[in-house]
Every structure is written in structure tokens, then in C-alpha cells.
Design a protein around this motif. Sequence first.
Motif, PDB file in Angstrom:
ATOM      1  N   SER A   9      -8.625  14.061  -6.274  1.00  0.00           N
ATOM      2  CA  SER A   9      -8.981  13.715  -7.643  1.00  0.00           C
ATOM      3  C   SER A   9     -10.137  12.726  -7.596  1.00  0.00           C
ATOM      4  CB  SER A   9      -7.783  13.057  -8.333  1.00  0.00           C
ATOM      5  OG  SER A   9      -8.161  12.453  -9.545  1.00  0.00           O
ATOM      6  N   ASN A  10     -10.977  12.767  -8.622  1.00  0.00           N
ATOM      7  CA  ASN A  10     -12.037  11.760  -8.680  1.00  0.00           C
ATOM      8  C   ASN A  10     -11.833  10.798  -9.851  1.00  0.00           C
ATOM      9  OD1 ASN A  10     -12.695  13.646 -10.644  1.00  0.00           O
ATOM     10  ND2 ASN A  10     -14.885  13.590 -10.241  1.00  0.00           N
ATOM     11  N   SER A  11     -10.618  10.731 -10.358  1.00  0.00           N
ATOM     12  CA  SER A  11     -10.291   9.814 -11.438  1.00  0.00           C
ATOM     13  C   SER A  11     -10.237   8.381 -10.913  1.00  0.00           C
ATOM     14  CB  SER A  11      -8.929  10.187 -12.037  1.00  0.00           C
ATOM     15  OG  SER A  11      -8.498   9.188 -12.934  1.00  0.00           O
ATOM     16  N   LYS A  12     -10.818   7.473 -11.649  1.00  0.00           N
ATOM     17  CA  LYS A  12     -10.777   6.054 -11.277  1.00  0.00           C
ATOM     18  C   LYS A  12      -9.355   5.487 -11.387  1.00  0.00           C
ATOM     19  CE  LYS A  12     -15.224   5.290 -10.700  1.00  0.00           C
ATOM     20  NZ  LYS A  12     -15.709   5.388  -9.352  1.00  0.00           N
ATOM     21  N   ILE A  13      -8.508   6.107 -12.209  1.00  0.00           N
ATOM     22  CA  ILE A  13      -7.146   5.623 -12.414  1.00  0.00           C
ATOM     23  C   ILE A  13      -6.138   6.670 -11.937  1.00  0.00           C
ATOM     24  CG2 ILE A  13      -7.717   4.030 -14.276  1.00  0.00           C
ATOM     25  CD1 ILE A  13      -6.766   6.233 -16.248  1.00  0.00           C
ATOM     26  N   SER A  14      -6.438   7.320 -10.852  1.00  0.00           N
ATOM     27  CA  SER A  14      -5.653   8.437 -10.343  1.00  0.00           C
ATOM     28  C   SER A  14      -4.223   8.055  -9.978  1.00  0.00           C
ATOM     29  CB  SER A  14      -6.345   9.027  -9.110  1.00  0.00           C
ATOM     30  OG  SER A  14      -5.514   9.978  -8.490  1.00  0.00           O
ATOM     31  N   ILE A  15      -3.269   8.721 -10.610  1.00  0.00           N
ATOM     32  CA  ILE A  15      -1.875   8.529 -10.223  1.00  0.00           C
ATOM     33  C   ILE A  15      -1.615   9.178  -8.866  1.00  0.00           C
ATOM     34  CG2 ILE A  15      -1.024   8.192 -12.562  1.00  0.00           C
ATOM     35  CD1 ILE A  15      -0.107  11.109 -12.613  1.00  0.00           C
ATOM     36  N   ASN A  16      -2.396  10.193  -8.518  1.00  0.00           N
ATOM     37  CA  ASN A  16      -2.254  10.810  -7.200  1.00  0.00           C
ATOM     38  C   ASN A  16      -2.719   9.865  -6.105  1.00  0.00           C
ATOM     39  OD1 ASN A  16      -1.231  13.755  -7.213  1.00  0.00           O
ATOM     40  ND2 ASN A  16      -2.441  13.506  -9.086  1.00  0.00           N
ATOM     41  N   LYS A  17      -3.707   9.045  -6.389  1.00  0.00           N
ATOM     42  CA  LYS A  17      -4.127   8.037  -5.404  1.00  0.00           C
ATOM     43  C   LYS A  17      -3.020   6.999  -5.214  1.00  0.00           C
ATOM     44  CE  LYS A  17      -7.843   5.094  -3.876  1.00  0.00           C
ATOM     45  NZ  LYS A  17      -9.204   4.628  -4.099  1.00  0.00           N
ATOM     46  N   GLN A  18      -2.375   6.606  -6.307  1.00  0.00           N
ATOM     47  CA  GLN A  18      -1.261   5.662  -6.188  1.00  0.00           C
ATOM     48  C   GLN A  18      -0.145   6.246  -5.324  1.00  0.00           C
ATOM     49  OE1 GLN A  18      -0.003   3.602  -9.893  1.00  0.00           O
ATOM     50  NE2 GLN A  18      -1.729   4.693 -10.826  1.00  0.00           N
ATOM     51  N   LEU A  19       0.154   7.526  -5.558  1.00  0.00           N
ATOM     52  CA  LEU A  19       1.218   8.180  -4.806  1.00  0.00           C
ATOM     53  C   LEU A  19       0.875   8.290  -3.328  1.00  0.00           C
ATOM     54  CD1 LEU A  19       3.917   9.676  -4.615  1.00  0.00           C
ATOM     55  CD2 LEU A  19       2.680  11.772  -5.282  1.00  0.00           C
ATOM     56  N   VAL A  20      -0.315   8.764  -3.001  1.00  0.00           N
ATOM     57  CA  VAL A  20      -0.669   8.958  -1.594  1.00  0.00           C
ATOM     58  C   VAL A  20      -0.760   7.621  -0.860  1.00  0.00           C
ATOM     59  CG1 VAL A  20      -3.221   9.024  -1.669  1.00  0.00           C
ATOM     60  CG2 VAL A  20      -1.976  10.469  -0.051  1.00  0.00           C
ATOM     61  N   MET A  21      -1.190   6.576  -1.543  1.00  0.00           N
ATOM     62  CA  MET A  21      -1.242   5.259  -0.900  1.00  0.00           C
ATOM     63  C   MET A  21       0.173   4.716  -0.665  1.00  0.00           C
ATOM     64  SD  MET A  21      -4.210   4.869  -0.041  1.00  0.00           S
ATOM     65  CE  MET A  21      -3.736   3.375   0.794  1.00  0.00           C
ATOM     66  N   TYR A  22       1.071   4.971  -1.596  1.00  0.00           N
ATOM     67  CA  TYR A  22       2.470   4.583  -1.386  1.00  0.00           C
ATOM     68  C   TYR A  22       3.016   5.260  -0.124  1.00  0.00           C
ATOM     69  CZ  TYR A  22       7.524   4.925  -1.708  1.00  0.00           C
ATOM     70  OH  TYR A  22       8.856   4.916  -1.400  1.00  0.00           O
ATOM     71  N   VAL A  23       2.792   6.560  -0.002  1.00  0.00           N
ATOM     72  CA  VAL A  23       3.319   7.296   1.147  1.00  0.00           C
ATOM     73  C   VAL A  23       2.659   6.810   2.439  1.00  0.00           C
ATOM     74  CG1 VAL A  23       3.565   9.577   2.215  1.00  0.00           C
ATOM     75  CG2 VAL A  23       3.990   9.287  -0.240  1.00  0.00           C
ATOM     76  N   ALA A  24       1.354   6.610   2.426  1.00  0.00           N
ATOM     77  CA  ALA A  24       0.657   6.127   3.634  1.00  0.00           C
ATOM     78  C   ALA A  24       1.191   4.764   4.055  1.00  0.00           C
ATOM     79  CB  ALA A  24      -0.844   6.062   3.385  1.00  0.00           C
ATOM     80  N   ASN A  25       1.333   3.871   3.111  1.00  0.00           N
ATOM     81  CA  ASN A  25       1.832   2.527   3.437  1.00  0.00           C
ATOM     82  C   ASN A  25       3.290   2.562   3.876  1.00  0.00           C
ATOM     83  OD1 ASN A  25      -0.552   1.016   3.007  1.00  0.00           O
ATOM     84  ND2 ASN A  25      -0.250   1.171   0.802  1.00  0.00           N
ATOM     85  N   ARG A  26       4.096   3.431   3.285  1.00  0.00           N
ATOM     86  CA  ARG A  26       5.495   3.558   3.695  1.00  0.00           C
ATOM     87  C   ARG A  26       5.581   4.140   5.109  1.00  0.00           C
ATOM     88  NH1 ARG A  26      10.305   2.869   1.465  1.00  0.00           N
ATOM     89  NH2 ARG A  26      12.055   4.122   2.205  1.00  0.00           N
ATOM     90  N   LYS A  28       3.380   3.840   7.475  1.00  0.00           N
ATOM     91  CA  LYS A  28       2.989   2.773   8.399  1.00  0.00           C
ATOM     92  C   LYS A  28       4.102   1.732   8.545  1.00  0.00           C
ATOM     93  CE  LYS A  28      -0.454  -0.878   9.114  1.00  0.00           C
ATOM     94  NZ  LYS A  28      -0.613  -0.771  10.531  1.00  0.00           N
ATOM     95  N   SER A  29       4.668   1.289   7.441  1.00  0.00           N
ATOM     96  CA  SER A  29       5.639   0.190   7.507  1.00  0.00           C
ATOM     97  C   SER A  29       6.998   0.612   8.065  1.00  0.00           C
ATOM     98  CB  SER A  29       5.819  -0.460   6.138  1.00  0.00           C
ATOM     99  OG  SER A  29       6.441   0.428   5.233  1.00  0.00           O
ATOM    100  N   THR A  30       7.409   1.871   7.839  1.00  0.00           N
ATOM    101  CA  THR A  30       8.751   2.265   8.263  1.00  0.00           C
ATOM    102  C   THR A  30       8.792   3.113   9.526  1.00  0.00           C
ATOM    103  OG1 THR A  30       8.811   4.272   6.902  1.00  0.00           O
ATOM    104  CG2 THR A  30       9.594   2.217   5.878  1.00  0.00           C
ATOM    105  N   LYS A  31       7.694   3.776   9.872  1.00  0.00           N
ATOM    106  CA  LYS A  31       7.736   4.719  10.997  1.00  0.00           C
ATOM    107  C   LYS A  31       6.727   4.408  12.097  1.00  0.00           C
ATOM    108  CE  LYS A  31      10.603   7.407   8.675  1.00  0.00           C
ATOM    109  NZ  LYS A  31      11.978   7.545   9.002  1.00  0.00           N
ATOM    110  N   THR A  32       5.535   3.976  11.719  1.00  0.00           N
ATOM    111  CA  THR A  32       4.459   3.797  12.700  1.00  0.00           C
ATOM    112  C   THR A  32       3.705   2.490  12.444  1.00  0.00           C
ATOM    113  OG1 THR A  32       2.962   5.083  11.307  1.00  0.00           O
ATOM    114  CG2 THR A  32       4.122   6.293  13.034  1.00  0.00           C
ATOM    115  N   PRO A  33       4.327   1.346  12.762  1.00  0.00           N
ATOM    116  CA  PRO A  33       3.708   0.063  12.433  1.00  0.00           C
ATOM    117  C   PRO A  33       2.346  -0.170  13.090  1.00  0.00           C
ATOM    118  CG  PRO A  33       5.711  -0.236  13.731  1.00  0.00           C
ATOM    119  CD  PRO A  33       5.620   1.204  13.406  1.00  0.00           C
ATOM    120  N   ASP A  34       2.060   0.508  14.181  1.00  0.00           N
ATOM    121  CA  ASP A  34       0.767   0.330  14.836  1.00  0.00           C
ATOM    122  C   ASP A  34      -0.315   1.258  14.281  1.00  0.00           C
ATOM    123  OD1 ASP A  34       1.844  -1.624  16.482  1.00  0.00           O
ATOM    124  OD2 ASP A  34       2.397  -0.178  18.034  1.00  0.00           O
ATOM    125  N   ALA A  35       0.038   2.061  13.296  1.00  0.00           N
ATOM    126  CA  ALA A  35      -0.909   3.021  12.730  1.00  0.00           C
ATOM    127  C   ALA A  35      -2.005   2.311  11.936  1.00  0.00           C
ATOM    128  CB  ALA A  35      -0.180   4.003  11.822  1.00  0.00           C
TER     129      ALA A  35
END
Length: 182
Positions: A9-26, A28-35
Motif C-alpha cells: 500500500s502507498n497510504s500514509k496511514i496504512s493499517i496494513n503497515k501497522q499490521l506488518v510492523m506488529y508481526v515483524a516486531n513480534r 523479532k521479540s518472541t522468536k528471533t531476538p538477534d534478527a
Amino acid sequence: MKILAFAASNSKISINKQLVMYVANRLKSTKTPDATIETLDLDDYELALYRPDREEAGGVPALAQDFYAKIGSSDVVLVSFAEHNGLYTAAYKNLFDWTSRIDRKVYQDKPMILLATSPGARGASNVLKIATESAPHFGMDVRASISVPSFQDNFDSTAGELTNPELVSQIDAAMDLLNTPE
């Protein structure tokens, strides 16, 4: 592990960006801390509309080549698809079309989690189905695909996290599949 995450998406307020960042951060924090997490913004890859005669005249633009290289240098790819009229966004489709001129296997057989969300109850499930079904043709090693319906009801944008325990469990199960060879 290098995690590449972006919203299709190229939306500045993308809910999909919020979702993908949540998953990426989760992940990293729960499975691959060195990622490391690299986040792409489709606004940084804005290209003229793909046309064969444009490609013939000037070749594949450097931005499409850069996008392809980012995928190639990653270990895992997370994409969250926005849905416009039941299909990919024009911004994503155009970048994908240009990049596919380099290699039809755009995603280079990288392990992936495909996501989609929308404000509505269907959670962009149409575009997610299209992406999942076409995945083998474009080098996507899809380990899981998850639709998050009614985004505002299931995601706390202030905290940046999913609030629906069932969806969190689905995300966690999908992340476990990234470390399993298919």
C-alpha cells in the motif's frame, strides 16, 4: 536473520503497515531476538506505469532492481496486502510488474507470511486469496496467510498490537512455520 517487511500500500496511514510492523516486531521479540528488521515503504519505489515499450526504451528502472535486491538479501519476507476493489493496490501491482521483468520469481523462494487487513469484516480476503493462489508462480514460499478482519476492532493502533487473542495465536503459529523447512 534479516526480516523484510512491507505493506503493499502507498497510504500514509496504512493499517496494513501497522499490521506488518506488529508481526515483524513480534517475530523479532518472541522468536528471533538477534534478527534485524528492514521496513520498506512503497512510496520510495514509485515508478512510471509499466509498459513494454517503456521497458524496451529504458530497461528496468533502478528502483525495481533495488526492490528485487532487498528481497534477495532477506531471509524472511512479511507482506500485508491492502485491497482496492478486491485487488492489489495500483502502487504494489506496478512495482511488482516492473520487478517481474528482472525475474518472474520476484520473491526468490523466500519464506513468507502473507497478511491482509481492512476496516471491513472480510479483512481484504479477496486480495489475500489472489496473492496466495498466485504465489508459486512468483517464487513465494508461503508458510502462512492470515486475514485480519475489522482492523479497528482487533488492533490497538496506540499500542501497536493485535487485541484479539485468536488472531495473536494465528500469528504466533505462522511465525513458528518460518523456521520449518517446507
